[in-house]
Design an enzyme around this catalytic site. Structure first.
Site, PDB file in Angstrom:
ATOM      1  N   GLY A 282       0.807  -1.220   0.000  1.00 43.78           N
ATOM      2  CA  GLY A 282       0.000   0.000   0.000  1.00 43.78           C
ATOM      3  C   GLY A 282       0.837   1.266   0.000  1.00 43.78           C
ATOM      4  O   GLY A 282       1.906   1.334  -0.605  1.00 43.78           O
ATOM      5  N   SER A 283       0.362   2.282   0.726  1.00 40.64           N
ATOM      6  CA  SER A 283       0.972   3.610   0.664  1.00 40.64           C
ATOM      7  C   SER A 283       2.413   3.658   1.158  1.00 40.64           C
ATOM      8  O   SER A 283       3.122   4.628   0.892  1.00 40.64           O
ATOM      9  CB  SER A 283       0.127   4.606   1.457  1.00 40.64           C
ATOM     10  OG  SER A 283      -1.109   4.828   0.808  1.00 40.64           O
ATOM     11  N   THR A 284       2.847   2.614   1.885  1.00 41.36           N
ATOM     12  CA  THR A 284       4.249   2.608   2.318  1.00 41.36           C
ATOM     13  C   THR A 284       5.202   2.602   1.121  1.00 41.36           C
ATOM     14  O   THR A 284       6.350   3.011   1.240  1.00 41.36           O
ATOM     15  CB  THR A 284       4.547   1.376   3.201  1.00 41.36           C
ATOM     16  OG1 THR A 284       4.242   0.186   2.472  1.00 41.36           O
ATOM     17  CG2 THR A 284       3.722   1.407   4.470  1.00 41.36           C
TER      18      THR A 284
END
Length: 475
Positions: A282-284
């Protein structure tokens, strides 16, 4: 005749301990004992002692019923009758004192090594467990398996002339002896205090959110790759690795077949999710996309972008999470602000500038296509496209369409912290002998440099903004 007169007596080495970084013993070896007799040989060689008296003293020493011992001693045709097993050393010491004082023969005491884990389930998937096979402890999971040969040591033996009474060495018989070499201790980078905090946090999250696929946490030193803690929930007690897991309702457990129980234990409680499980990051992943763009000189923190939905193909459009939530977006914003707001369209634009070949070259350099090389068994790898398309590139720019292991992700993040170098994660710190002397030390191992120090400093500054002012704030 020679085979009857001479005996090869094994000298088993003592398995080494496993210790944490501060010297606290996490796994050690204890012993339980089995006592048996050759009934026709149970008598005193030098004294006149009634057999019933011998039976009574054996029973008293071991906490047995005297009548049962008398019955066993009366079976004189048997070459061996087991009287008791899993006995403590205290009882054996009492028995041995009686045997020595009265010169009693025909009694055999066998010691059986057993692994003991001082903190129960603490770091269970990291430590693994060891079980006895033919009297030898063999590591089955985790560090116990990975460093089994170092922990085990080398077997020795004595080849000596014996009698048929005590099986002891005859006087003036010159034995041939090769001494056993005890196993080394394995000292870990794991700190049991940090490990406990990580495990308590995992269990708290599990309890609050009723997580289906388990929870995991890793704490690493980004500059050396040393793993300070690695937790997975649910866990197990390595002192009894096949016991009913605390994570399962006892009523449900009782309805499961033995095979179902074993399958559950192997797949859910023994599995080290931190190194085996994969998931979409995801956004990581946006930090990596940004780092690549900065390293390649394709953007800067003050460049202004539009957060409007961005078409990738005639049927694929990527929008900001805000667009999906309330039908609006963040409009025009700097890269810094987009990073704090976690706006997907901006990272898609960066990835399209980088282009497929260059972007995935970096992904390879992050180590996402390979195992990290951690010193634990059963490490997994994420799933990435072999022939990525424009859509794959766009989705990966914000962490979707591919998977990573928790260890792969934290290891790549450590490179963003330590100045741009990918390290090899390391559980073991060193090997020591039984006196605590270091016989081998595991030094930090750098795999490759991915980014310049200037780039990672800029990315770290952006990440600070996320937790100070952006979507990662505590509120």
């Amino acid at each position: 005749a020679s085979q009857q007169h001479w005996k090869r007596i094994k000298d088993e080495p003592e398995r080494g301990d496993i210790l944490d970084a501060k010297g606290n013993v996490l796994a050690s070896t204890t012993y339980v004992y089995t006592v048996g007799i050759t009934p026709s040989d149970v008598r005193s060689l030098t004294k006149t002692i009634d057999s019933s008296e011998i039976a009574a003293n054996i029973a008293s020493s071991l906490g047995l019923n005297a009548a049962d011992v008398v019955t066993a001693m009366s079976n004189e045709k048997a070459t061996y009758v087991q009287l008791a097993k899993n006995l403590s050393k205290d009882k054996i010491d009492i028995l041995n004192a009686y045997i020595k004082q009265n010169d009693i023969g025909g009694i055999r005491v066998d010691s059986i090594a057993k692994r003991y884990y001082a903190n129960g389930s603490l770091a269970s998937q990291v430590l693994g467990y060891a079980s006895a096979t033919d009297g030898i402890l063999i590591g089955q999971l985790g560090i116990e398996s990975q460093y089994n040969s170092e922990l085990t040591g080398k077997e020795g033996y004595t080849y000596v002339e014996v009698d048929n009474y005590t099986n002891g060495a005859l006087p003036y018989s010159a034995p041939t002896t090769i001494e056993a070499e005890d196993g080394y201790n394995v000292v870990l980078n794991i700190d049991q205090n940090i490990q406990k905090i990580a495990e308590d946090t995992c269990k708290e999250v599990d309890d609050v959110y009723d997580v289906i696929d388990g929870v995991t946490a890793i704490v690493m030193n980004p500059y050396t790759g040393a793993v300070l803690a690695m937790a997975s929930s649910p866990d197990f007690d390595p002192n009894n690795p096949i016991a009913e897991p605390a994570s399962v309702d006892p009523t449900v457990w009782s309805t499961m077949t033995e095979k179902q129980q074993i399958d559950y234990i192997m797949s859910d409680t023994w599995r080290n999710r931190a190194i085996s499980d994969t998931y979409e990051p995801g956004s990581t992943f946006k930090a990596f996309t940004t780092a690549i763009a900065l390293e390649e000189g394709l953007t800067n923190e003050d460049e202004v972008f539009s957060d409007a939905p961005i078409p990738i193909t005639s049927v694929d459009t990527i929008s900001c999470w805000k667009q999906k939530t309330d039908g609006t977006n963040h409009g025009m914003e700097t890269l810094k602000k987009a990073f704090e707001n976690s706006c997907n369209p901006i990272f898609v634009q960066l990835a399209l500038r980088i282009k497929i070949d260059k972007y995935y070259e970096y992904v390879h350099n992050f180590g996402f296509y390979d195992q990290t090389g951690i010193d634990l068994p059963s490490e997994g790898v994420g799933i990435f496209h072999k022939n990525p398309t424009k859509v794959d590139l766009a989705c990966l720019s914000f962490g979707e369409s591919s998977t990573v292991t928790p260890l792969q992700l934290i290891n790549a993040y450590c490179a963003l912290v330590n100045g741009g170098t990918l390290m090899t994660p390391q559980i073991a710190k060193c090997l020591t002998d039984k006196n605590g002397n270091i016989v081998k030390e595991y030094q930090p191992v750098a795999i490759r440099t991915i980014f310049s120090e200037e780039t990672v400093n800029r990315v770290k500054k952006l990440m600070e903004g996320v937790v100070a002012e952006g979507t990662g704030t505590a509120g």
